[in-house]
Design a protein around this motif. Structure first.
Motif, PDB file in Angstrom:
ATOM      1  N   ASP A 240       3.114  24.400   9.182  1.00 58.27           N
ATOM      2  CA  ASP A 240       3.232  23.593   7.966  1.00 58.27           C
ATOM      3  C   ASP A 240       2.263  22.424   7.942  1.00 58.27           C
ATOM      4  OD1 ASP A 240       4.370  22.002   9.870  1.00 58.27           O
ATOM      5  OD2 ASP A 240       6.340  21.856   8.919  1.00 58.27           O
ATOM      6  N   THR A 241       1.567  22.185   9.050  1.00 59.35           N
ATOM      7  CA  THR A 241       0.571  21.102   9.046  1.00 59.35           C
ATOM      8  C   THR A 241      -0.703  21.517   8.328  1.00 59.35           C
ATOM      9  OG1 THR A 241      -0.375  21.801  11.164  1.00 59.35           O
ATOM     10  CG2 THR A 241       1.459  20.233  11.240  1.00 59.35           C
ATOM     11  N   SER A 242      -0.865  22.815   8.092  1.00 56.42           N
ATOM     12  CA  SER A 242      -2.076  23.278   7.410  1.00 56.42           C
ATOM     13  C   SER A 242      -1.976  23.132   5.899  1.00 56.42           C
ATOM     14  CB  SER A 242      -2.350  24.738   7.758  1.00 56.42           C
ATOM     15  OG  SER A 242      -1.298  25.577   7.291  1.00 56.42           O
ATOM     16  N   ALA A 243      -0.747  22.923   5.380  1.00 53.89           N
ATOM     17  CA  ALA A 243      -0.574  22.769   3.940  1.00 53.89           C
ATOM     18  C   ALA A 243      -1.065  21.394   3.516  1.00 53.89           C
ATOM     19  CB  ALA A 243       0.895  22.940   3.569  1.00 53.89           C
ATOM     20  N   PRO A 244      -1.563  21.265   2.287  1.00 48.93           N
ATOM     21  CA  PRO A 244      -2.091  19.974   1.826  1.00 48.93           C
ATOM     22  C   PRO A 244      -1.017  18.894   1.812  1.00 48.93           C
ATOM     23  CG  PRO A 244      -1.875  21.525  -0.002  1.00 48.93           C
ATOM     24  CD  PRO A 244      -1.644  22.309   1.246  1.00 48.93           C
ATOM     25  N   GLU A 245      -1.331  17.742   2.385  1.00 49.04           N
ATOM     26  CA  GLU A 245      -0.405  16.615   2.446  1.00 49.04           C
ATOM     27  C   GLU A 245      -0.791  15.562   1.422  1.00 49.04           C
ATOM     28  OE1 GLU A 245       2.247  16.108   4.170  1.00 49.04           O
ATOM     29  OE2 GLU A 245       2.249  17.540   5.820  1.00 49.04           O
ATOM     30  N   ALA A 246       0.201  14.791   1.009  1.00 49.74           N
ATOM     31  CA  ALA A 246      -0.059  13.686   0.091  1.00 49.74           C
ATOM     32  C   ALA A 246      -0.857  12.599   0.815  1.00 49.74           C
ATOM     33  CB  ALA A 246       1.247  13.116  -0.434  1.00 49.74           C
ATOM     34  N   ALA A 247      -1.766  11.972   0.089  1.00 48.27           N
ATOM     35  CA  ALA A 247      -2.532  10.873   0.665  1.00 48.27           C
ATOM     36  C   ALA A 247      -1.610   9.687   0.933  1.00 48.27           C
ATOM     37  CB  ALA A 247      -3.643  10.463  -0.291  1.00 48.27           C
ATOM     38  N   ILE A 248      -1.783   9.070   2.080  1.00 51.97           N
ATOM     39  CA  ILE A 248      -0.940   7.943   2.476  1.00 51.97           C
ATOM     40  C   ILE A 248      -1.682   6.644   2.193  1.00 51.97           C
ATOM     41  CG2 ILE A 248       0.229   6.807   4.395  1.00 51.97           C
ATOM     42  CD1 ILE A 248       0.576   9.547   5.678  1.00 51.97           C
ATOM     43  N   ASP A 249      -1.040   5.741   1.466  1.00 50.96           N
ATOM     44  CA  ASP A 249      -1.622   4.433   1.183  1.00 50.96           C
ATOM     45  C   ASP A 249      -1.250   3.500   2.328  1.00 50.96           C
ATOM     46  OD1 ASP A 249      -2.464   2.005   0.289  1.00 50.96           O
ATOM     47  OD2 ASP A 249      -1.366   2.047  -1.607  1.00 50.96           O
ATOM     48  N   PRO A 250      -2.217   3.065   3.142  1.00 51.67           N
ATOM     49  CA  PRO A 250      -1.894   2.219   4.295  1.00 51.67           C
ATOM     50  C   PRO A 250      -1.373   0.839   3.915  1.00 51.67           C
ATOM     51  CG  PRO A 250      -4.268   2.338   3.985  1.00 51.67           C
ATOM     52  CD  PRO A 250      -3.660   3.332   3.031  1.00 51.67           C
ATOM     53  N   LEU A 251      -1.521   0.456   2.641  1.00 50.05           N
ATOM     54  CA  LEU A 251      -1.057  -0.864   2.206  1.00 50.05           C
ATOM     55  C   LEU A 251       0.247  -0.778   1.411  1.00 50.05           C
ATOM     56  CD1 LEU A 251      -4.474  -2.399   1.078  1.00 50.05           C
ATOM     57  CD2 LEU A 251      -3.309  -2.634   3.284  1.00 50.05           C
ATOM     58  N   GLU A 252       0.846   0.405   1.372  1.00 49.28           N
ATOM     59  CA  GLU A 252       2.083   0.580   0.620  1.00 49.28           C
ATOM     60  C   GLU A 252       3.273  -0.054   1.327  1.00 49.28           C
ATOM     61  OE1 GLU A 252       4.529   2.079  -2.515  1.00 49.28           O
ATOM     62  OE2 GLU A 252       2.367   1.824  -2.312  1.00 49.28           O
ATOM     63  N   GLY A 253       3.222  -0.100   2.661  1.00 49.33           N
ATOM     64  CA  GLY A 253       4.348  -0.617   3.419  1.00 49.33           C
ATOM     65  C   GLY A 253       5.420   0.448   3.607  1.00 49.33           C
ATOM     66  N   PRO A 254       6.624   0.055   4.024  1.00 49.23           N
ATOM     67  CA  PRO A 254       7.030  -1.336   4.250  1.00 49.23           C
ATOM     68  C   PRO A 254       6.489  -1.903   5.559  1.00 49.23           C
ATOM     69  CG  PRO A 254       8.823   0.155   4.804  1.00 49.23           C
ATOM     70  CD  PRO A 254       7.724   1.017   4.238  1.00 49.23           C
ATOM     71  N   PHE A 255       6.319  -3.222   5.572  1.00 49.15           N
ATOM     72  CA  PHE A 255       5.861  -3.931   6.747  1.00 49.15           C
ATOM     73  C   PHE A 255       7.001  -4.805   7.278  1.00 49.15           C
ATOM     74  CE2 PHE A 255       2.024  -3.217   4.186  1.00 49.15           C
ATOM     75  CZ  PHE A 255       1.241  -2.549   5.115  1.00 49.15           C
ATOM     76  N   ARG A 276       7.849  -6.592  -2.317  1.00 49.86           N
ATOM     77  CA  ARG A 276       8.117  -5.151  -2.359  1.00 49.86           C
ATOM     78  C   ARG A 276       7.714  -4.478  -1.053  1.00 49.86           C
ATOM     79  NH1 ARG A 276       5.277  -5.538  -7.340  1.00 49.86           N
ATOM     80  NH2 ARG A 276       6.738  -5.894  -9.053  1.00 49.86           N
ATOM     81  N   ARG A 277       6.708  -5.031  -0.404  1.00 51.52           N
ATOM     82  CA  ARG A 277       6.190  -4.408   0.809  1.00 51.52           C
ATOM     83  C   ARG A 277       6.825  -4.953   2.076  1.00 51.52           C
ATOM     84  NH1 ARG A 277       2.623  -4.191  -3.189  1.00 51.52           N
ATOM     85  NH2 ARG A 277       1.190  -2.400  -3.289  1.00 51.52           N
ATOM     86  N   CYS A 278       7.645  -5.949   1.953  1.00 49.13           N
ATOM     87  CA  CYS A 278       8.293  -6.547   3.128  1.00 49.13           C
ATOM     88  C   CYS A 278       9.771  -6.797   2.819  1.00 49.13           C
ATOM     89  CB  CYS A 278       7.592  -7.851   3.508  1.00 49.13           C
ATOM     90  SG  CYS A 278       8.145  -8.535   5.088  1.00 49.13           S
ATOM     91  N   PRO A 279      10.588  -5.742   2.830  1.00 47.01           N
ATOM     92  CA  PRO A 279      12.014  -5.890   2.473  1.00 47.01           C
ATOM     93  C   PRO A 279      12.766  -6.859   3.380  1.00 47.01           C
ATOM     94  CG  PRO A 279      11.357  -3.578   2.545  1.00 47.01           C
ATOM     95  CD  PRO A 279      10.226  -4.353   3.121  1.00 47.01           C
ATOM     96  N   SER A 280      12.275  -7.043   4.617  1.00 47.68           N
ATOM     97  CA  SER A 280      12.943  -7.965   5.535  1.00 47.68           C
ATOM     98  C   SER A 280      12.748  -9.417   5.139  1.00 47.68           C
ATOM     99  CB  SER A 280      12.406  -7.762   6.956  1.00 47.68           C
ATOM    100  OG  SER A 280      11.032  -8.137   7.024  1.00 47.68           O
ATOM    101  N   LYS A 281      11.804  -9.680   4.231  1.00 46.06           N
ATOM    102  CA  LYS A 281      11.457 -11.039   3.804  1.00 46.06           C
ATOM    103  C   LYS A 281      11.030 -11.917   4.971  1.00 46.06           C
ATOM    104  CE  LYS A 281      14.399 -11.076  -0.324  1.00 46.06           C
ATOM    105  NZ  LYS A 281      15.429 -11.813  -1.100  1.00 46.06           N
ATOM    106  N   SER A 282      10.344 -11.295   5.919  1.00 44.71           N
ATOM    107  CA  SER A 282       9.842 -12.023   7.083  1.00 44.71           C
ATOM    108  C   SER A 282       8.374 -12.355   6.852  1.00 44.71           C
ATOM    109  CB  SER A 282      10.014 -11.164   8.346  1.00 44.71           C
ATOM    110  OG  SER A 282       9.495 -11.827   9.478  1.00 44.71           O
ATOM    111  N   PHE A 283       8.101 -13.618   6.562  1.00 49.03           N
ATOM    112  CA  PHE A 283       6.749 -14.054   6.214  1.00 49.03           C
ATOM    113  C   PHE A 283       6.342 -15.268   7.043  1.00 49.03           C
ATOM    114  CE2 PHE A 283       8.003 -11.787   2.413  1.00 49.03           C
ATOM    115  CZ  PHE A 283       6.829 -11.218   1.939  1.00 49.03           C
ATOM    116  N   THR A 284       5.067 -15.327   7.367  1.00 44.11           N
ATOM    117  CA  THR A 284       4.438 -16.570   7.804  1.00 44.11           C
ATOM    118  C   THR A 284       3.526 -16.999   6.659  1.00 44.11           C
ATOM    119  OG1 THR A 284       4.490 -15.996  10.153  1.00 44.11           O
ATOM    120  CG2 THR A 284       2.894 -17.652   9.455  1.00 44.11           C
TER     121      THR A 284
END
Length: 448
Positions: A240-255, A276-284
């Motif tokens: 199943d790794t040979s089937a086309p995969e969806a492109a992954i957005d590296p900035l989509e998160g979550p972080f 939206r990208r940091c549901p934990s609300k952990s920010f500096t």
């Protein structure tokens, strides 16, 4: 770890221009304005008021308004609009199957429903695939659609937000485009998933034929090849790794954690992009109210509380390691006049070089003399929009506006016509930022 700007979070960010109307920008940049996206998408999620009669080879299927409503209600909370189509379709199929004789093979009924043009057309009208960018563009070109999606806007605000080209993206549009993608999903994902499913189905069919041939050729007493009919063996034979995969957005998160620099410039809408990208609300959060071009009257606790961060610890910078005391003695009164309680750190070193003043006509001589006496330093000519007219012949000298110079540092800074940077908080912030870019020498030039 990922490093990016807010523009990088949205595909349209690289070409987005400035919003020409300040009031339109203010509306779009407010914390709650993204609710317009929920309102707009909701216009496409209303169950049909009329039913539809579907005929298969085995039965007539009636999908009435209550059936459509039941299918719509089957969507799991938080599912993106385009992704929800599969859940709704499965519920409609289940309703249709209940109206068939149970002895009719389910696979045949499913295939018949999938190929039924009337059902597919009704389904597309009831819950259409949406394009996030197209939806946002429609808001800016269709006042009736905007008014229905954002009933809190008055007639003048609706008019103000309209423009001839809905896709002439501005920086203020980026948070809305981001919200639309999170609410709707990737419009191409459905097609990719169908292509992937078709590829896997083709592989299974091909492998099944291979297994049939192997079993038919197996003349051993134990008939070991027949074990290939076991489900686990079947699954192991399919790559199943040979089937086309969806492109992954590296900035989509979550972080798990996000570091935000120049945070004083973020609008409420831009903060929502990060939340939206940091549901934990952990920010500096790193920011300086004294460098906020739009003004920043409230304390950091209040500012961050308004955008959804309720546990805030503030640590103030009190020591200035970069800017000489001679420069800060001139820069501090400039920002204090506009923001009296601004946090202005104290310089711990003195360069012994006083701030110089002169006329704009001396610019070429000052820069030329510095280049002759300084072998490896860097310099910056800072001024208003007209500063771009100045030309330099070396990459050791930059020509920038205060907004572009923010965050950078230079051995020599020449501030050209500081009063041309404007009045009020924005002008004061630009002058303060320009002055504090130097690590050694500041020259202020005014028109003659």
């Amino acid at each position: 770890m990922r490093i990016c700007t807010l523009r990088d979070l949205v595909a349209e960010g690289s070409t987005a221009g400035a919003e020409s109307n300040a009031e339109a920008a203010r509306l779009k940049e407010s914390t709650g304005f993204a609710a317009v996206i929920d309102g707009a998408v909701g216009r496409y999620e209303q169950p049909p008021a009329e039913g539809v009669l579907i005929e298969t080879e085995w039965a007539e299927v009636w999908l009435g308004p209550t059936d459509w409503a039941e299918a719509f209600e089957s969507v799991e909370p938080g599912t993106r609009h385009d992704d929800a189509r599969e859940q709704i379709w499965e519920q409609l199929v289940a309703i249709a199957l209940d109206q068939h004789d149970p002895e009719v093979p389910e696979a045949l009924v499913r295939r018949s429903l999938r190929d039924n043009e009337r059902l597919r057309s009704a389904f597309q009208r009831a819950w259409p695939l949406l394009d996030p960018a197209g939806l946002v563009a429609d808001l800016w070109t269709n006042p009736d659609f905007l008014r229905a999606s954002a009933p809190w806007l008055d007639a003048e605000q609706v008019r103000l937000l309209q423009r001839a080209d809905g896709r002439a993206w501005t920086v203020s549009d980026l948070p809305l485009l981001d919200a639309a993608r999170h609410r709707i999903g990737d419009p191409e994902a459905v097609g990719r998933e169908r292509r992937r499913a078709a590829a896997l189905a083709s592989d299974r069919e091909r492998m099944s034929r291979v297994v049939d041939d192997l079993i038919a050729a197996d003349d051993s007493d134990l008939k070991l090849m027949s074990m290939l009919r076991e489900q686990d063996a079947q699954n192991s034979l399919i790559d199943d790794t040979s089937a086309p995969e969806a492109a992954i957005d590296p900035l989509e998160g979550p972080f798990a954690h996000v570091v935000v620099d120049e945070a004083q410039e973020l609008t409420g809408a831009e903060w929502q992009m990060l939340l939206r990208r940091c549901p934990s609300k952990s920010f500096t959060v790193v920011g300086d109210r004294a460098q906020a071009r739009r003004g920043f009257a409230e304390p950091w606790q209040e500012r961050l509380g308004r955008i959804g961060l309720d546990r805030v610890e503030v640590a103030s910078l009190t020591v200035n390691y970069r800017t000489p005391a001679e420069v800060m003695a001139v820069a501090e009164p400039v920002i204090r006049a506009a923001i009296p309680d601004a946090n202005v750190p104290s310089s711990i070193r003195s360069s012994g070089v006083p701030v110089e003043r002169g006329s704009v006509s001396e610019l070429d001589g000052i820069v030329g003399s510095w280049l002759e006496t300084d072998d490896d330093g860097t310099a910056c000519i800072v001024g208003g929009p007209d500063v771009a007219s100045f030309r330099v012949s070396t990459d050791r000298v930059r020509v920038l506006t205060p907004e572009l110079a923010k965050g950078l540092e230079f051995d020599l800074v020449v501030l050209v016509d500081p009063e041309s940077l404007g009045d009020g908080i924005e002008g004061a912030v630009d002058r303060y930022v320009a002055m504090t870019r130097t690590t050694r020498r500041l020259v202020i030039l005014t028109p003659e």
